[in-house]
Scaffold this motif. Structure first.
Motif, PDB file in Angstrom:
ATOM      1  N   UNK A  99      44.026  46.982  42.781  1.00  0.00           N
ATOM      2  CA  UNK A  99      44.106  45.472  42.203  1.00  0.00           C
ATOM      3  C   UNK A  99      43.773  44.461  43.668  1.00  0.00           C
ATOM      4  N   UNK A 100      43.478  45.348  44.576  1.00  0.00           N
ATOM      5  CA  UNK A 100      43.306  44.595  45.909  1.00  0.00           C
ATOM      6  C   UNK A 100      41.805  44.344  46.276  1.00  0.00           C
ATOM      7  N   UNK A 101      41.347  43.155  46.822  1.00  0.00           N
ATOM      8  CA  UNK A 101      40.165  43.069  47.332  1.00  0.00           C
ATOM      9  C   UNK A 101      40.126  42.683  48.945  1.00  0.00           C
ATOM     10  N   UNK A 102      39.243  43.361  49.557  1.00  0.00           N
ATOM     11  CA  UNK A 102      39.240  43.038  51.002  1.00  0.00           C
ATOM     12  C   UNK A 102      37.909  42.400  51.240  1.00  0.00           C
ATOM     13  N   UNK A 103      37.043  42.537  50.520  1.00  0.00           N
ATOM     14  CA  UNK A 103      35.680  41.897  50.694  1.00  0.00           C
ATOM     15  C   UNK A 103      35.767  40.380  50.476  1.00  0.00           C
ATOM     16  N   UNK A 104      34.912  39.587  51.350  1.00  0.00           N
ATOM     17  CA  UNK A 104      35.113  38.183  51.351  1.00  0.00           C
ATOM     18  C   UNK A 104      34.510  37.591  49.840  1.00  0.00           C
ATOM     19  N   UNK A 105      33.354  38.432  49.491  1.00  0.00           N
ATOM     20  CA  UNK A 105      32.828  37.670  48.346  1.00  0.00           C
ATOM     21  C   UNK A 105      33.687  37.898  47.134  1.00  0.00           C
ATOM     22  N   UNK A 106      34.154  39.168  47.258  1.00  0.00           N
ATOM     23  CA  UNK A 106      35.087  39.634  45.908  1.00  0.00           C
ATOM     24  C   UNK A 106      36.404  38.528  46.216  1.00  0.00           C
ATOM     25  N   UNK A 107      36.878  38.213  47.003  1.00  0.00           N
ATOM     26  CA  UNK A 107      38.094  37.205  47.314  1.00  0.00           C
ATOM     27  C   UNK A 107      37.716  35.810  46.845  1.00  0.00           C
ATOM     28  N   UNK A 108      36.690  35.633  47.224  1.00  0.00           N
ATOM     29  CA  UNK A 108      36.215  33.990  46.940  1.00  0.00           C
ATOM     30  C   UNK A 108      35.953  34.057  45.246  1.00  0.00           C
ATOM     31  N   UNK A 164      42.096  43.732  34.335  1.00  0.00           N
ATOM     32  CA  UNK A 164      43.477  43.498  33.932  1.00  0.00           C
ATOM     33  C   UNK A 164      44.128  42.704  34.639  1.00  0.00           C
ATOM     34  N   UNK A 165      45.083  41.830  33.783  1.00  0.00           N
ATOM     35  CA  UNK A 165      46.125  41.123  34.513  1.00  0.00           C
ATOM     36  C   UNK A 165      47.018  41.865  35.257  1.00  0.00           C
ATOM     37  N   UNK A 166      47.092  42.068  36.627  1.00  0.00           N
ATOM     38  CA  UNK A 166      48.018  42.833  37.275  1.00  0.00           C
ATOM     39  C   UNK A 166      49.496  42.601  36.647  1.00  0.00           C
ATOM     40  N   UNK A 167      49.900  41.291  36.166  1.00  0.00           N
ATOM     41  CA  UNK A 167      51.264  41.046  35.785  1.00  0.00           C
ATOM     42  C   UNK A 167      51.544  41.785  34.483  1.00  0.00           C
ATOM     43  N   UNK A 216      41.887  36.417  29.260  1.00  0.00           N
ATOM     44  CA  UNK A 216      41.901  36.568  30.402  1.00  0.00           C
ATOM     45  C   UNK A 216      40.287  37.060  31.065  1.00  0.00           C
ATOM     46  N   UNK A 217      40.023  36.392  31.954  1.00  0.00           N
ATOM     47  CA  UNK A 217      38.653  36.312  32.545  1.00  0.00           C
ATOM     48  C   UNK A 217      38.477  36.015  33.987  1.00  0.00           C
ATOM     49  N   UNK A 218      38.893  37.087  34.719  1.00  0.00           N
ATOM     50  CA  UNK A 218      38.865  36.969  36.248  1.00  0.00           C
ATOM     51  C   UNK A 218      37.771  37.878  36.966  1.00  0.00           C
ATOM     52  N   UNK A 219      37.041  37.438  37.644  1.00  0.00           N
ATOM     53  CA  UNK A 219      35.942  38.251  38.382  1.00  0.00           C
ATOM     54  C   UNK A 219      36.798  39.481  39.152  1.00  0.00           C
TER      55      UNK A 219
END
Length: 608
Positions: free
Chosen positions: A357-366, A393-396, A386-389
């Motif tokens: 559930x982690x993003x390191x890439x700048x474009x992913x993070x944005x 899945x909502x981590x919560x 739930x609609x998040x790029x």
């Protein structure tokens, strides 16, 4: 790992080696490997048009199949802990052991029988041998619900190479074992307190001519005589994954449509992951008609493992289908699995891995940061879809917080650092400030050669922008008053403290901010200007605060190039937040040495 040493006899040493040692992979692998050739010929397959609309029956085989594959098998205490976690998750069928294999397995089976909830079926595996079957039935005696699981290899390769057994011999052996289990369980008057079920696996089903799999299962079914209320379980395992998932689906559909009395049969999948397609094969198997899924939590098992039940279940969940398994606290599941298996859950394991559930890439993070912003607005309007790029899945939902969603290293862009600051301080930086700060973060990460922790990013932000004027305070505001002259003119009079002395200031502008900036310009004999200003609220209700961001320009004379500095102020009052932001910015510039402060008391005034 234990090394296996093979000692050759003198005669064996004299045998010339077979020349099959290749320095590289074969240029033409077809001389050694042949494509799978016994797939059923379906001309009207239905499964490609089907979708998964409900959860299957689940069977966890962690304590049996998973355990037998461990370099260091679980102790009874570890199996007990694992068993109770499986029950807590919601598994209603658990294969606990091979009780005829060891006293440890037998003893644990007795524990499971005595401690299982009334609605949980305890299952045990046994080879088709009389003394082993009797030992297995003994271990399960007294259970509320129990399943005896027998198996027999049915593929041509295993029958011919391992067992030297004809098809007729295999059928006779399977029927013999089934009749023995029946006589010792559901037909035995002393065993009527237990709801006995029966499972038969044509082992290596995936490499078995499907017509023969149906034939041997028909014979087994006739011997057991199942009912609709208590169907026989035919487990159709991809004991070794030998073909693509669509072929496994064809095999499952063929079996489901050719076995008689289908209403008295529960078709179960048990896929291994030799080709890395265990999850896909399972999902297509369900679409093809399977009723039940066997596997392990996080996919432990022989070779590349059994199918990962967490992935299959949460794949359904993200499609709006309840899996009837509860992974709300996936971290506790991971802890039990890792402690008992003594094997780590891979960092990239779907859903459970530390990094998934982690993003390191700048474009992913944005994209994620923007997604959360839109999501919050929709949630405020009552839309919880739930609609998040990049986050299916909502981590919560599985007990994870959002702090781990974006992590920052030298590859990260403006969105990553901005997300961390937003989550930690509630500050939504202006875009130009995000760009500037991300450069500082990347440089800092590069200098350390590692990922930055959230705390480090927050501290870097506070230091870079003198958060709330708390880090550097060379000049502080004592008091001020703004008077209105005409429609647009404002005059500010006030006092600041410098080096322990109170100094008068005076400035003019079209509002409080411009008047204060002018007064400070006069004080320091430098031209300050406001390049960018923004604000937003923090919190809600009675605890709402204001956050102000200000970008000041400065230069000593017209020949010097403009320089820029951001600052941040937070207060319950918007005006006070703006003042704090101005002084935060100014003190940052002074700290860098770009502006000198007066060394003695001095009054500064603006033009009338």
């Amino acid at each position: 790992m234990r090394a296996t040493v093979i000692r050759l006899s003198r005669a064996a040493k004299s045998i010339p080696p077979v020349k099959l040692a290749y320095k590289n992979m074969l240029k033409d692998p077809s001389i050694k490997y042949k494509p799978f050739s016994i797939a059923p010929k379906l001309t009207d397959r239905k499964w490609p048009d089907n979708t998964i609309t409900k959860a299957p029956r689940w069977l966890s085989t962690d304590l049996r199949d998973g355990n037998q594959s461990l370099p260091d098998p679980m102790s009874i205490e570890q199996k007990k802990e694992y068993f109770h976690k499986l029950v807590e998750i919601g598994f209603k069928e658990i294969e606990v052991s091979f009780p005829s294999a060891s006293q440890t397995d037998f003893d644990f089976t007795r524990y499971a029988v005595e401690n299982a909830p009334d609605d949980v079926t305890i299952q045990c595996l046994v080879q088709s041998r009389e003394h082993l079957i009797r030992r297995t039935v003994e271990s399960l005696t007294g259970a509320k619900r129990a399943t005896i699981h027998t198996y027999l290899a049915t593929s041509d390769m295993f029958r011919e190479i391992v067992f030297n057994m004809s098809k007729e011999d295999a059928i006779a052996k399977a029927v013999e074992a089934t009749k023995l289990v029946r006589s010792l369980t559901k037909d035995d008057p002393s065993q009527q307190a237990t709801r006995w079920s029966y499972e038969f696996s044509p082992e290596c089903f995936s490499d078995t001519p499907v017509e023969f799999a149906v034939e041997i299962c028909e014979a087994v079914k006739a011997a057991w005589e199942p009912t609709e209320d208590n169907p026989i379980i035919f487990n159709l395992p991809a004991t070794v994954e030998v073909a693509s998932p669509n072929i496994y689906a064809d095999q499952i559909e063929y079996f489901c449509t050719h076995i008689t009395e289908r209403e008295k049969v529960c078709v179960s999948t048990h896929t291994h992951n030799d080709r890395g397609c265990g999850v896909a094969a399972t999902e297509l198997g369900i679409m093809a008609g399977a009723d039940r899924v066997e596997g392990c939590v996080f996919g432990n098992g022989e070779r590349t493992g059994n199918v990962d039940l967490v992935t299959v279940a949460l794949n359904m969940y993200t499609q709006g289908v309840s899996p009837n398994l509860d992974f709300s606290d996936i971290r506790s599941v991971i802890e039990v699995v890792e402690r008992c298996n003594k094997l780590p859950v891979p960092a990239r394991a779907p859903y459970g891995g530390d990094l998934v559930v982690c993003a390191f890439s700048g474009s992913h993070q944005d994209a994620i940061k923007k997604g959360f912003s839109v999501q919050q607005k929709k949630r405020d309007q009552g839309d919880i879809q739930w609609r998040i790029p990049y986050l299916p899945l909502d981590p919560k939902d599985i007990g994870r917080d959002y702090e781990a969603v974006i992590r920052v290293n030298s590859q990260s862009g403006k969105g990553g650092a901005a997300w961390v600051v937003l989550r930690a301080l509630g500050l939504d930086m202006p875009r130009t400030m995000q760009i500037e700060f991300s450069t500082s973060v990347q440089e800092h990460a590069d200098s350390l050669g590692r990922e930055l922790k959230a705390e480090e990013i927050v501290n870097l932000f506070k230091e870079s922008y003198n958060y709330n004027n708390e880090i550097f305070q060379h000049i502080s505001l004592v008091d001020y008053n703004v008077e209105k002259f005409g429609a647009e003119r404002r005059i500010l009079n006030g006092q600041v403290e410098i080096n322990g002395e109170v100094v008068d200031i005076k400035g003019t502008g079209n509002g409080p901010i411009s008047s204060l900036v002018d007064a400070l310009s006069n004080l320091l004999n430098i031209k300050l200007g406001v390049s960018n200003y923004s604000e937003h609220s923090l919190g809600s209700g009675s605890s709402t605060q204001a956050a102000s961001f200000i970008n000041l320009t400065y230069r000593r004379d017209e020949d010097n190039e403009k320089a820029y500095q951001w600052g941040v102020g937070v207060s319950e009052d918007v005006g006070d937040a703006s003042v704090k932001a101005i002084f935060a910015t100014l003190n940052s510039v002074i700290q860098k040495g770009d502006i000198s402060i007066p060394k003695s008391k001095k009054a500064a005034s603006g033009s009338a």
